[in-house]
Scaffold this active site. Structure first.
Site, PDB file in Angstrom:
ATOM      1  N   ARG A  47       0.825  -1.206   0.000  1.00 48.82           N
ATOM      2  CA  ARG A  47       0.000   0.000   0.000  1.00 48.82           C
ATOM      3  C   ARG A  47       0.860   1.257   0.000  1.00 48.82           C
ATOM      4  NH1 ARG A  47      -2.074   3.043   4.082  1.00 48.82           N
ATOM      5  NH2 ARG A  47      -1.655   1.464   5.663  1.00 48.82           N
ATOM      6  N   TYR A  99     -18.192  13.744 -17.628  1.00 46.60           N
ATOM      7  CA  TYR A  99     -18.488  12.442 -17.045  1.00 46.60           C
ATOM      8  C   TYR A  99     -19.229  12.614 -15.726  1.00 46.60           C
ATOM      9  CZ  TYR A  99     -17.647   7.921 -14.799  1.00 46.60           C
ATOM     10  OH  TYR A  99     -17.792   6.734 -14.134  1.00 46.60           O
ATOM     11  N   ASP A 170      -8.968  14.821 -18.443  1.00 47.46           N
ATOM     12  CA  ASP A 170      -9.391  13.435 -18.585  1.00 47.46           C
ATOM     13  C   ASP A 170      -9.147  13.039 -20.037  1.00 47.46           C
ATOM     14  OD1 ASP A 170     -10.711  10.990 -18.901  1.00 47.46           O
ATOM     15  OD2 ASP A 170     -12.295  11.519 -17.488  1.00 47.46           O
ATOM     16  N   LYS A 195     -11.100   1.371 -19.514  1.00 48.67           N
ATOM     17  CA  LYS A 195     -11.550   1.513 -20.893  1.00 48.67           C
ATOM     18  C   LYS A 195     -10.473   1.051 -21.883  1.00 48.67           C
ATOM     19  CE  LYS A 195     -14.888   3.996 -18.820  1.00 48.67           C
ATOM     20  NZ  LYS A 195     -14.999   4.126 -17.343  1.00 48.67           N
TER      21      LYS A 195
END
Length: 373
Positions: A47, A99, A170, A195
């Site tokens: 992490r 979005y 984006d 995507k």
């Protein structure tokens, strides 16, 4: 993290990056399902310190975007990490067509008085340049989702901005192969690796890339503190999917252009939105700032929402599903989603895959004609 050499084209980088080079190492960086490592070197806990699998994805996308990347659990996790950099009372400027995940995140923060939100039309270049002088976060999305409006990223990213302001782009729809926001002067470029990077509808992942070392460290710290880490298998699949991005994008873009041209002539289609069409309002801008016009088409149907819903039910080869950028073609009526009131009720967003172009056209044309009967 290795940078892409200046003489290596992106298509070659996609295949070669993120691999080990020492003798005896596996050709593909394997999924490493380890949360912790033997103490004594720089990596102790995933992490905090990452894993070789995550780093392979970061090397691939970072090299494509010409910066240093941080991988996240999803595109929204990467987006949230950028918003996490804002101080209380910040001013956020979003596009009018954007979005819905970003809109929802910004609205939730505004309700808690963490920041205020303004909206500017995607193609209002003068409005964006003015906003750069007052905003703490300029959020650009180009082409926009789902109206596919292309912004003048070059002008906006180069505009004088408020000290410390972040210009975030984006870049999911364009992909790093069609657009390089960091080279225009953006602070950070975002990819929903769910995507096009992954390309097979089988993972969630996001990547944020920047040339700003301080921001890169801050994004890593945000990932560490929020636990928004990518899954091991997801990172492995994203790297494997990225290897064929150039081929998939080339094939799907060619088909998208063909379908857009045919849809524009269809008697039951009232409007087609595709940046590659001369009729598109920002076609000239798309030719200037994009290397390719993408694989997403939005179009409106004669007859309204009911007809559009029937088309989605009637398609057989095209899948009635959300998301985009995968090998299979998908389509949905975007106005059916809450919060999309600015969209025409009959607008369908089609993500073109790599199927045979004529087969896709037969499926789409048949679905439209049968829905209108």
């Amino acid at each position: 993290m290795e940078k892409r050499p200046s003489g290596i084209k992106p298509e070659s980088w996609l295949v070669s990056a993120g691999r080990a080079s020492e003798p005896g190492a596996p050709l593909n960086v394997p999924p490493i399902p380890a949360s912790n490592f033997i103490i004594g070197r720089e990596r102790e806990y995933s992490r905090d310190d990452g894993t070789p699998t995550w780093e392979a994805l970061e090397e691939v996308v970072g090299g494509l975007e010409s910066g240093k990347a941080v991988a996240f659990a999803s595109g929204m996790a990467a987006i949230a990490a950028v918003f996490d950099q804002l101080a209380a009372g910040a001013v956020v400027v979003l596009p009018d067509d954007c979005y819905q995940g970003v809109v929802g995140l910004a609205a939730a923060g505004a309700e808690r008085q963490r920041w205020s939100v303004q909206r500017v039309a995607v193609d209002d270049t003068a409005g964006w340049i003015r906003a750069c002088g007052v905003a703490d976060l300029i959020w650009l999305e180009s082409p926009s989702n789902p109206l596919l409006t292309v912004a003048d990223l070059e002008a906006v990213c180069a505009a004088p901005r408020k000290p410390g302001a972040i210009v975030a782009v984006d870049n999911t729809f364009a992909t790093p192969l069609n657009q390089q926001p960091l080279d225009f002067g953006a602070t950070v470029s975002l990819q929903s690796a769910t995507k096009f990077i992954g390309g097979h509808s089988d993972l969630l992942a996001g990547v944020a890339t920047t040339k700003d070392d301080a921001l890169w460290h801050a994004l890593r710290k945000s990932r560490e503190l929020t636990g928004a880490t990518p899954g091991t298998l997801e990172a492995f699949l994203a790297v494997r999917g990225a290897r064929t991005l150039a081929l998939r994008l080339q094939r799907a873009q060619q088909t998208a252009m063909l379908l857009a041209e045919r849809l524009e002539e269809h008697p039951l289609v009232t409007r087609v939105r595709y940046p590659g069409l001369p009729s598109h309002p920002t076609h000239a801008m798309a030719k200037r700032v994009l290397k390719g016009f993408g694989t997403i088409i939005s179009f409106d149907l004669l007859g309204g929402a009911e007809i559009a819903d029937r088309v989605c039910r009637n398609v057989r080869l095209i899948r009635h599903a959300t998301s985009l950028g995968a090998v299979e073609s998908t389509m949905e009526r975007r106005a059916a989603i809450p919060g999309q009131g600015h969209l025409p009720p009959s607008l369908l967003r089609l993500s073109v895959g790599i199927e045979d172009a004529d087969d896709l056209w037969v499926d789409l044309d048949s679905a439209i004609r049968s829905a209108a009967q």
